[in-house]
Motif scaffolding. Structure first.
Motif, PDB file in Angstrom:
ATOM      1  N   PHE A   4      28.425  41.175  33.052  1.00 63.78           N
ATOM      2  CA  PHE A   4      29.510  39.976  33.311  1.00 63.78           C
ATOM      3  C   PHE A   4      30.202  39.729  32.061  1.00 63.78           C
ATOM      4  CE2 PHE A   4      30.116  35.535  32.686  1.00 63.78           C
ATOM      5  CZ  PHE A   4      30.909  34.916  33.582  1.00 63.78           C
ATOM      6  N   MET A   5      29.605  39.843  31.165  1.00 62.58           N
ATOM      7  CA  MET A   5      30.289  39.375  29.765  1.00 62.58           C
ATOM      8  C   MET A   5      31.327  40.515  29.397  1.00 62.58           C
ATOM      9  SD  MET A   5      27.370  37.517  27.529  1.00 62.58           S
ATOM     10  CE  MET A   5      28.351  37.225  25.867  1.00 62.58           C
ATOM     11  N   ALA A   6      31.339  41.705  29.749  1.00 60.04           N
ATOM     12  CA  ALA A   6      31.840  42.915  29.334  1.00 60.04           C
ATOM     13  C   ALA A   6      33.240  42.777  30.330  1.00 60.04           C
ATOM     14  CB  ALA A   6      31.005  44.165  29.467  1.00 60.04           C
ATOM     15  N   GLN A   7      32.915  42.512  31.371  1.00 62.47           N
ATOM     16  CA  GLN A   7      34.199  42.606  32.532  1.00 62.47           C
ATOM     17  C   GLN A   7      34.956  41.529  31.886  1.00 62.47           C
ATOM     18  OE1 GLN A   7      32.920  42.510  36.639  1.00 62.47           O
ATOM     19  NE2 GLN A   7      31.473  44.173  36.354  1.00 62.47           N
ATOM     20  N   VAL A   8      34.460  40.315  31.880  1.00 60.63           N
ATOM     21  CA  VAL A   8      35.379  39.156  31.407  1.00 60.63           C
ATOM     22  C   VAL A   8      35.906  39.325  30.228  1.00 60.63           C
ATOM     23  CG1 VAL A   8      35.296  36.455  30.681  1.00 60.63           C
ATOM     24  CG2 VAL A   8      33.765  37.452  32.805  1.00 60.63           C
ATOM     25  N   ALA A   9      35.459  39.985  29.189  1.00 63.12           N
ATOM     26  CA  ALA A   9      35.992  40.274  28.030  1.00 63.12           C
ATOM     27  C   ALA A   9      37.249  41.113  28.240  1.00 63.12           C
ATOM     28  CB  ALA A   9      35.044  40.858  26.860  1.00 63.12           C
ATOM     29  N   LEU A  10      37.063  41.944  29.019  1.00 67.31           N
ATOM     30  CA  LEU A  10      38.400  42.907  29.226  1.00 67.31           C
ATOM     31  C   LEU A  10      39.431  42.147  29.749  1.00 67.31           C
ATOM     32  CD1 LEU A  10      36.809  45.983  30.828  1.00 67.31           C
ATOM     33  CD2 LEU A  10      37.516  45.676  28.528  1.00 67.31           C
ATOM     34  N   VAL A  11      39.308  41.134  30.501  1.00 69.67           N
ATOM     35  CA  VAL A  11      40.383  40.458  31.322  1.00 69.67           C
ATOM     36  C   VAL A  11      40.871  39.239  30.180  1.00 69.67           C
ATOM     37  CG1 VAL A  11      40.705  38.407  32.642  1.00 69.67           C
ATOM     38  CG2 VAL A  11      39.835  40.577  33.629  1.00 69.67           C
ATOM     39  N   ALA A  12      39.914  38.691  29.336  1.00 67.68           N
ATOM     40  CA  ALA A  12      40.241  37.793  28.352  1.00 67.68           C
ATOM     41  C   ALA A  12      41.070  38.331  27.448  1.00 67.68           C
ATOM     42  CB  ALA A  12      38.700  37.105  27.648  1.00 67.68           C
ATOM     43  N   GLU A  13      40.706  39.468  26.930  1.00 68.45           N
ATOM     44  CA  GLU A  13      41.663  40.149  25.711  1.00 68.45           C
ATOM     45  C   GLU A  13      43.105  40.496  26.436  1.00 68.45           C
ATOM     46  OE1 GLU A  13      42.333  41.553  22.131  1.00 68.45           O
ATOM     47  OE2 GLU A  13      40.799  40.357  23.003  1.00 68.45           O
ATOM     48  N   LYS A  14      43.036  40.789  27.746  1.00 72.38           N
ATOM     49  CA  LYS A  14      44.320  41.216  28.276  1.00 72.38           C
ATOM     50  C   LYS A  14      45.278  39.965  28.276  1.00 72.38           C
ATOM     51  CE  LYS A  14      46.398  43.017  32.654  1.00 72.38           C
ATOM     52  NZ  LYS A  14      46.234  43.182  34.114  1.00 72.38           N
ATOM     53  N   HIS A  15      44.600  38.967  28.537  1.00 70.72           N
ATOM     54  CA  HIS A  15      45.316  37.705  28.652  1.00 70.72           C
ATOM     55  C   HIS A  15      45.591  36.759  27.480  1.00 70.72           C
ATOM     56  CE1 HIS A  15      46.229  38.104  32.952  1.00 70.72           C
ATOM     57  NE2 HIS A  15      44.949  38.622  33.123  1.00 70.72           N
ATOM     58  N   ASN A  16      44.876  37.377  26.093  1.00 67.90           N
ATOM     59  CA  ASN A  16      44.573  36.567  25.034  1.00 67.90           C
ATOM     60  C   ASN A  16      44.184  35.369  25.206  1.00 67.90           C
ATOM     61  OD1 ASN A  16      45.142  36.676  22.054  1.00 67.90           O
ATOM     62  ND2 ASN A  16      47.063  35.807  22.210  1.00 67.90           N
TER      63      ASN A  16
ATOM     64  N   ILE B  55      41.723  27.449  33.703  1.00 68.65           N
ATOM     65  CA  ILE B  55      41.458  27.254  35.302  1.00 68.65           C
ATOM     66  C   ILE B  55      41.316  28.556  35.836  1.00 68.65           C
ATOM     67  CG2 ILE B  55      42.134  26.352  37.502  1.00 68.65           C
ATOM     68  CD1 ILE B  55      41.208  24.157  35.576  1.00 68.65           C
ATOM     69  N   GLU B  56      42.443  29.449  35.607  1.00 71.18           N
ATOM     70  CA  GLU B  56      42.457  30.818  35.964  1.00 71.18           C
ATOM     71  C   GLU B  56      41.222  31.611  35.463  1.00 71.18           C
ATOM     72  OE1 GLU B  56      46.361  31.851  35.203  1.00 71.18           O
ATOM     73  OE2 GLU B  56      47.349  30.729  36.927  1.00 71.18           O
ATOM     74  N   MET B  57      40.762  31.485  34.184  1.00 70.79           N
ATOM     75  CA  MET B  57      39.776  32.369  33.531  1.00 70.79           C
ATOM     76  C   MET B  57      38.681  31.614  34.430  1.00 70.79           C
ATOM     77  SD  MET B  57      38.681  34.778  31.566  1.00 70.79           S
ATOM     78  CE  MET B  57      40.145  35.033  30.510  1.00 70.79           C
ATOM     79  N   ALA B  58      38.203  30.363  34.553  1.00 69.55           N
ATOM     80  CA  ALA B  58      36.925  30.015  35.333  1.00 69.55           C
ATOM     81  C   ALA B  58      37.068  30.666  36.594  1.00 69.55           C
ATOM     82  CB  ALA B  58      37.173  28.612  35.198  1.00 69.55           C
ATOM     83  N   ARG B  59      38.144  30.577  37.228  1.00 67.05           N
ATOM     84  CA  ARG B  59      38.135  31.106  38.596  1.00 67.05           C
ATOM     85  C   ARG B  59      37.682  32.665  38.733  1.00 67.05           C
ATOM     86  NH1 ARG B  59      43.687  28.247  40.367  1.00 67.05           N
ATOM     87  NH2 ARG B  59      42.674  26.345  41.068  1.00 67.05           N
ATOM     88  N   TYR B  60      38.241  33.331  37.585  1.00 68.34           N
ATOM     89  CA  TYR B  60      37.969  34.763  37.553  1.00 68.34           C
ATOM     90  C   TYR B  60      36.457  34.998  37.309  1.00 68.34           C
ATOM     91  CZ  TYR B  60      37.471  39.525  35.953  1.00 68.34           C
ATOM     92  OH  TYR B  60      36.835  40.860  35.877  1.00 68.34           O
ATOM     93  N   MET B  61      35.896  34.263  36.449  1.00 66.80           N
ATOM     94  CA  MET B  61      34.584  34.165  36.002  1.00 66.80           C
ATOM     95  C   MET B  61      33.755  33.996  37.344  1.00 66.80           C
ATOM     96  SD  MET B  61      34.037  32.429  32.284  1.00 66.80           S
ATOM     97  CE  MET B  61      35.333  32.714  31.076  1.00 66.80           C
ATOM     98  N   ASP B  62      33.977  32.959  38.089  1.00 67.18           N
ATOM     99  CA  ASP B  62      33.189  32.558  39.086  1.00 67.18           C
ATOM    100  C   ASP B  62      33.302  33.921  40.446  1.00 67.18           C
ATOM    101  OD1 ASP B  62      32.620  30.082  38.412  1.00 67.18           O
ATOM    102  OD2 ASP B  62      34.094  29.061  39.599  1.00 67.18           O
TER     103      ASP B  62
END
Length: 107
Positions: free
Chosen positions: A48-60, A89-96
Motif C-alpha cells: 500500500f505504501m509503495a503504491q501511494v508513494a508513486l502517486v505522491a511523488e508524481k503529484h509532489n 482530499i484527493e490523496m485521501a480518496r486515492y488511499m481509500d
C-alpha cells in the motif's frame, strides 16, 4: 476548483470531509486529516505504501505516515497553505481506493 493548492474554506471543507468518513479532521497545524489503515500483514501494508508513494511523488504531495507491521497511520495536510487543500482530499480518496482494492484482493 482550479488551484488545488488553495486552503479550503470551512463550508467546502465540510462538504469534502463528508465524503471521507474514515478520516478524522483535526484543527491542529491549520487543519489536517488522519486515518489508520489496517492490512492483513506487513507485506500488504508495505505494498500500500509503495503504491501511494508513486502517486505522491508524481503529484509532489507526500503523506506523513508511520508503519508498524500491518498498520499504516497517515496524516495529510498541505504545508504550503498551512491547512487542508484539495491535494489532501484527493490523496485521501486515492488511499481509500488503494486500500479497498488491496483488502478485497486478500479475501
Amino acid at each position: 476548483m482550479s488551484d488545488h493548492s488553495v486552503k479550503l474554506d470551512e463550508a467546502p471543507l465540510r462538504a469534502e470531509l463528508a465524503t471521507l468518513p474514515e478520516w478524522t479532521h483535526r484543527a491542529e497545524r491549520g487543519g489536517l486529516i488522519a486515518r489508520e489503515f489496517r492490512f492483513a500483514d506487513f507485506t500488504q501494508a508495505f505494498g500500500f505504501m509503495a503504491q501511494v508513494a508513486l502517486v505522491a511523488e508524481k503529484h509532489n504531495h507526500h503523506p506523513e505516515w508511520f508503519n508498524v507491521y500491518n498498520r499504516v497511520s497517515v496524516v495529510m495536510t498541505t504545508h504550503d497553505v498551512q491547512g487542508l487543500s484539495m491535494k489532501d482530499i484527493e490523496m485521501a480518496r486515492y488511499m481509500d481506493r488503494c486500500a479497498a482494492t488491496l483488502l478485497s484482493a486478500a479475501h
